[in-house]
Design an enzyme around this catalytic site. Structure first.
Site, PDB file in Angstrom:
ATOM      1  N   TYR A   1      47.730  55.657  28.481  1.00  0.00           N
ATOM      2  CA  TYR A   1      49.182  55.816  28.490  1.00  0.00           C
ATOM      3  C   TYR A   1      49.583  56.873  29.511  1.00  0.00           C
ATOM      4  CZ  TYR A   1      53.422  58.397  27.484  1.00  0.00           C
ATOM      5  OH  TYR A   1      54.600  59.071  27.613  1.00  0.00           O
TER       6      TYR A   1
ATOM      7  N   GLU B   1      25.772  19.860  52.268  1.00  0.00           N
ATOM      8  CA  GLU B   1      27.225  19.802  52.119  1.00  0.00           C
ATOM      9  C   GLU B   1      27.724  18.556  52.841  1.00  0.00           C
ATOM     10  OE1 GLU B   1      30.903  19.737  51.518  1.00  0.00           O
ATOM     11  OE2 GLU B   1      29.788  21.334  50.503  1.00  0.00           O
TER      12      GLU B   1
ATOM     13  N   SER C   1      32.339  27.554  51.645  1.00  0.00           N
ATOM     14  CA  SER C   1      32.677  28.895  51.172  1.00  0.00           C
ATOM     15  C   SER C   1      34.104  29.319  51.495  1.00  0.00           C
ATOM     16  CB  SER C   1      31.698  29.918  51.787  1.00  0.00           C
ATOM     17  OG  SER C   1      31.810  31.179  51.152  1.00  0.00           O
TER      18      SER C   1
ATOM     19  N   ALA D   1      31.510  27.847  46.214  1.00  0.00           N
ATOM     20  CA  ALA D   1      31.325  29.036  45.382  1.00  0.00           C
ATOM     21  C   ALA D   1      29.988  29.046  44.647  1.00  0.00           C
ATOM     22  CB  ALA D   1      32.485  29.155  44.390  1.00  0.00           C
TER      23      ALA D   1
ATOM     24  N   ALA E   1      38.335  29.883  50.058  1.00  0.00           N
ATOM     25  CA  ALA E   1      39.108  30.336  48.900  1.00  0.00           C
ATOM     26  C   ALA E   1      40.141  29.283  48.531  1.00  0.00           C
ATOM     27  CB  ALA E   1      39.784  31.673  49.206  1.00  0.00           C
TER      28      ALA E   1
ATOM     29  N   TRP F   1      52.765  52.825  23.248  1.00  0.00           N
ATOM     30  CA  TRP F   1      52.243  51.595  22.666  1.00  0.00           C
ATOM     31  C   TRP F   1      52.308  50.500  23.718  1.00  0.00           C
ATOM     32  CZ3 TRP F   1      49.948  51.058  17.964  1.00  0.00           C
ATOM     33  CH2 TRP F   1      50.090  52.112  17.060  1.00  0.00           C
TER      34      TRP F   1
ATOM     35  N   CYS G   1      41.880  29.000  45.893  1.00  0.00           N
ATOM     36  CA  CYS G   1      43.070  29.580  45.268  1.00  0.00           C
ATOM     37  C   CYS G   1      44.037  30.181  46.287  1.00  0.00           C
ATOM     38  CB  CYS G   1      42.668  30.651  44.252  1.00  0.00           C
ATOM     39  SG  CYS G   1      41.766  29.986  42.826  1.00  0.00           S
TER      40      CYS G   1
END
Length: 485
Positions: free
Chosen positions: A459, A34, A40, A12, A42, A467, A44
């Site tokens: 809203y 590297e 590169s 990243a 992901a 709220w 996650c």
């Protein structure tokens, strides 16, 4: 070109920096080293690949080596930088064959990331025991879970994958019971993933509630969600050891006795250890570089280290905390990408701040979503010099008469003396996690609780009650602050 921009690490932060630099400094070379073959990807997304939501490993790749080359970046995989000479402005590089050479640099970025911390649990050499911090581990776990005659090798459809490791795990009998050690992000996500693959899952966490950094209210909601789907959650339960011969056989855990005399044993045939990460900074040993929290490289607002013309970014580096103003180490994906891009611009001649961090994070457990930002725990707030005041409220996610409305827990934390918002968390099954971005923005703007209460949030019945839950929480916390004046 005698002054190349040298980048160590091709994920990243590293490739974001190299790409930005390449676009803005066409007259200088950029070289990226590297040590492995993966670039590169992901991180996650790996639990969701293991679960099967992501069908192919290639879906987790952002850039291929060919695409990096097309950008004019000199990418050298399988080349490990093992040392830095800041006086001579050179890095020492080794190849898998044992060859060594030196590479001069004009500017250097250390973007070496982090590695899984296993604590006292050494998973090396134990079949069925894993950490999850790289793509090869994800591919191996996916193969191990499948029945040998049902495994689809096309799922690991990237040439960089350790094919021998995958085939070894695919040939083993499929597990039935899994133990996850650590109830943080990886632990919670893997509990869902392994449950989705049909395993009997046990999640162990040392502290009294899951997701320790998210606060107790979130931890309780997430535990309820996991147990409701059949995951057995063991909080306040330290794991003492992995029991194994060649293959994992059981885990031994404490049963409320600090001396471990009443330890119990749970038979398992899969174990995932996720107790944290450590920054990879060994290549800077002997340079005298200043280190910060967690042993990460200390950096300034532009990502510069204490060494001349040497930068650091991503999971191996600190950044400034948006609430405390002090250096902090919070290894998260956006932090790495954003810092890398900024450093690439700075080295190219356009000084750009890497930006503050607030630990903004989200996670889900089945249908339960959770988010956190800032200083959520009282101990962390006090350590930073604040006098924390908190309130937790439960409010509807939409207008009560509109279908889909669900209880949403919001915790806000403020400084007693100034009324400044310093942290918050949120949990609920109906688009709760994304609401944390409102609190992240408020923290970045140094807003007080009364100012948050007066925010003009949108809203409409399908989206929010009049709220919003965040406004309700701010209103309650503001009332508490006013009572204490």
């Amino acid at each position: 070109m005698s002054d190349p921009f040298v980048v160590v690490g091709a994920d990243a932060a590293g490739l974001s920096a190299a790409s930005k630099f390449r676009r803005e400094a066409l007259d200088r070379e950029v070289v990226v080293f590297e040590k492995g073959r993966w670039i590169s990807y992901a991180y996650c997304g790996m639990p969701y690949f293991i679960e099967g939501r992501v069908e192919r490993m290639s879906n987790l790749l952002s850039l291929s080596p060919t695409e990096v080359d097309d950008r004019g970046i000199d990418l050298r995989r399988g080349r490990e930088v093992v040392g830095v000479d800041p006086d001579e402005k050179r890095v020492a590089v080794e190849t898998p064959d044992g060859d060594a050479f030196e590479q001069p640099y004009g500017d250097l970025l250390v973007a070496t990331g982090g590695r899984a911390s296993t604590g006292p649990f050494d998973v090396r050499g134990i079949d069925g025991a894993f950490t999850l911090h790289d793509m090869d581990a994800a591919a191996a776990i996916d193969a191990y879970i499948a029945e040998p005659d049902a495994y689809d090798p096309d799922r690991a459809d990237v040439s960089a994958v350790d094919r021998e490791r995958v085939e070894r795990n695919a040939a083993m009998s499929a597990p039935e019971t899994a133990a996850i050690v650590g109830g943080g992000y990886v632990g919670v996500e893997m509990a869902e993933a392994l449950s989705g693959r049909g395993l009997d899952v046990h999640l162990f966490h040392r502290s009294g509630h899951l997701l320790s950094d998210f606060g107790e209210a979130v931890g309780e909601r997430v535990e309820e969600a996991l147990t409701g789907e059949g995951v057995t959650v063991h909080t306040g339960t330290p794991v003492e050891a992995l029991v194994a011969d060649d293959r994992i056989e059981a885990i031994r855990f404490a049963d409320g006795d600090a001396d471990g005399e009443d330890a119990e044993t749970l038979p398992v045939d899969l174990a995932v250890v996720g107790v944290g990460i450590r920054p990879n900074t060994e290549l800077l040993d002997g340079t005298g570089v200043e280190l910060g929290e967690g042993g990460a490289v200390l950096t300034d607002e532009h990502g510069r280290t204490s060494l001349p013309d040497v930068y650091a970014a991503g999971d191996c580096a600190t950044a400034f905390h948006a609430v405390t103003g002090e250096p902090a180490w919070m290894p998260l994906g956006l932090t790495a990408n954003r810092a890398g891009r900024a450093i690439g611009a700075t080295v190219a001649g356009d000084p750009s701040p890497v930006g503050d961090i607030a630990g903004t994070a989200v996670v889900k457990a089945f249908e339960m979503e959770a988010g956190r930002v800032g200083l959520v725990e009282d101990a962390a707030a006090r350590a930073a010099g604040f006098d924390p005041v908190r309130e937790t409220v439960t409010a509807g996610s939409r207008s009560g008469y509109y279908p889909g409305a669900a209880p949403t827990d919001v915790t806000l934390v403020a400084d007693r003396d100034t009324g400044r918002l310093i942290g918050g968390s949120i949990a609920g099954p109906d688009r709760a996690a994304i609401r944390i971005d409102t609190l992240a923005t408020a923290l970045e703007a140094d807003m007080t609780v009364p100012e948050v209460e007066r925010l003009d949030l949108a809203y409409a019945p399908p989206f929010s009650p009049v709220w919003d839950p965040i406004l309700v929480a701010a209103k309650v916390l503001n009332g508490t602050l006013e009572e204490e004046e």
